[in-house]
Design a protein around this motif. Structure first.
Motif, short mmCIF file in Angstrom:
data_model
loop_
_atom_site.label_atom_id
_atom_site.label_comp_id
_atom_site.label_asym_id
_atom_site.label_seq_id
_atom_site.Cartn_x
_atom_site.Cartn_y
_atom_site.Cartn_z
N ASP A 74 54.64 43.21 29.24
CA ASP A 74 53.37 43.22 28.64
C ASP A 74 52.15 43.05 29.55
O ASP A 74 51.12 42.28 29.38
CB ASP A 74 53.00 42.64 27.35
CG ASP A 74 52.40 43.02 26.49
OD1 ASP A 74 52.09 44.51 26.65
OD2 ASP A 74 51.98 42.46 25.42
N CYS A 75 52.33 43.31 31.03
CA CYS A 75 51.35 42.78 32.05
C CYS A 75 49.97 43.28 31.55
O CYS A 75 49.69 44.31 31.25
CB CYS A 75 51.63 43.47 33.14
SG CYS A 75 53.61 43.34 33.75
N THR A 93 43.71 47.88 27.89
CA THR A 93 44.23 46.60 28.43
C THR A 93 43.45 45.50 28.09
O THR A 93 42.22 45.68 27.90
CB THR A 93 44.70 46.48 29.83
OG1 THR A 93 43.76 46.80 30.40
CG2 THR A 93 45.60 47.82 29.90
N ARG A 139 51.72 49.03 29.32
CA ARG A 139 52.09 47.66 28.75
C ARG A 139 52.74 48.07 27.36
O ARG A 139 52.12 48.97 26.69
CB ARG A 139 51.09 46.67 28.71
CG ARG A 139 50.02 47.07 28.02
CD ARG A 139 48.93 46.06 28.61
NE ARG A 139 49.08 44.79 28.39
CZ ARG A 139 48.71 44.22 27.35
NH1 ARG A 139 48.23 44.56 26.29
NH2 ARG A 139 49.13 42.70 27.30
#
Ligand code: 5AD
Ligand code: FES
Length: 345
Positions: free
Chosen positions: A65-66, A238, A72
């Motif tokens: 889950d960067c 993100t 992610r």
């Protein structure tokens, strides 16, 4: 400044203060001098050849889950896909005919691709294309897993370290991921005998000049065969959606510095660099890069492998990209070659 650049060219290393000077106080003219020096070394080792790698993005499932990455696991908007072994072999067939002699199998950390499945895939590709190199880029795995994939025939492995600074690493990744583990993986890969690539994003959120110097010192210490760097580019789904992207100038500066630190390094002018500037990849080559990695993935999945926004070439066929790049390189006096393009010892 020219003294510092000349010494970097001679000694392949600088003090932290000198790196800081180079990264923060360089004029356009001095940066052109730096690029000239980098090109000089690159021409001594690799001439005007540009190596090309066919990138096959075979799965966008990822258990990680960067915070920066569009695939992610928490990105619910990502439409997930996996290519079959048959799909991948078809990509290789098309790629081989176009003159690719390296295939890069890249994917998220997808539990479906067990050692057995990857071994089968590697063996099949090597059976049909024994004169080609296989590069894997499938993230963190155990020593045993890396060893099995190497024994099955994989030649190279790309695993960007992302940042060599603990604190910065923690700003880019959730707590279950650690720099320590990342570095351990890179050591394992090297010990097993892979040609290894590390790398990082330029201008990732929270990155300081000191962090970049840490990256350069880490590269010096690891002595990788390849270094992949490109600008950070935000992805809309993100946590970093509103962060600013990395700059062209800083990316080019770092490419030249890395070339001078390690004259033989395989250094791609990345797709991300081509995304932030229409001539980004050409400029990357002129700054000392010697590799390009056009996409060989089937067109119907390309838009789904979106690590960042506005990625180029997602609507183009493999043949179009190959020809486009060949033309772009010729235009600058360079030639795409039909070779594996191994690290020169
Ligand atoms: N911008 C630029 N590069 C990215 N990567 C992942 N997300 C982004 C982004 N938003 C890079 C990482 C990874 C490689 C496959 O792509 O460095 O290692
Ligand atoms: Fe893909 Fe130019 S490299 S269209």
């Amino acid at each position: 400044m020219k003294n510092i650049i000349n010494r970097l060219a001679e000694d392949h290393v600088l003090s932290r203060d000198e790196f800081r000077e180079l990264l923060t106080n360089i004029t356009d003219e001095e940066q052109e001098y730096l690029a000239e020096k980098a090109r000089e070394v690159r021409h001594q080792v690799y001439g005007y050849d540009v190596y090309t790698r066919g990138l096959i993005e075979f799965t966008n499932y990822c258990k990680n889950d960067c915070y920066y990455c569009g695939i992610r696991r928490s990105n619910q908007n990502a439409s997930r896909y996996r290519l079959t072994e048959e799909d991948i072999l078809e990509c290789c067939k098309v790629g081989y005919e176009l003159g690719f002699r390296t295939f890069v199998l890249q994917g998220g950390e997808d539990g479906y691709f067990t050692d057995e499945r990857l071994e089968d895939m590697i063996r099949s590709i090597k059976r049909d294309y024994s004169d080609c190199a296989i590069t894997l880029s499938v993230g963190e795995r155990s020593y045993d897993s890396y060893k099995r994939l190497f024994d099955a025939g994989a030649d190279r492995y790309l695993l960007r370290h992302e940042t060599a600074n603990e604190e910065h690493y923690g700003k880019l990744h959730p707590k279950e991921l650690s720099l320590h583990n990342r570095k351990q993986c890179l050591i394992h890969l090297k010990n097993i005998g892979y040609q290894v690539g590390c790398g990082f994003m330029v201008g990732s959120p929270g990155q300081t000049v000191d962090n970049l110097i840490d990256d350069l010192e880490y590269i010096k210490e690891l002595e990788p065969h390849m270094v992949g760097i490109g600008p950070f580019i935000p992805h809309k789904d993100t946590p970093f959606a509103d962060q600013t992207q990395g700059t062209l100038e800083m990316t080019l500066r770092l490419l030249s510095i890395i070339r001078l630190m390690n004259p033989r390094v395989l250094l791609p002018a990345t797709t991300a660099l081509g995304t932030i500037h229409p001539l980004g990849r050409e400029k990357g080559i002129l700054a000392g890069a010697n590799v390009v990695m056009p996409n060989l993935s089937p067109t119907d999945v390309r838009k789904k492998y979106m690590l960042y926004d506005n990625k180029i070439c997602t609507g183009d066929e493999a043949a179009e990209c190959r020809m486009c790049l060949a033309w772009r390189m010729e235009n600058k006096g360079y030639h795409l070659v039909v070779e594996r393009g191994d690290y020169k010892i």
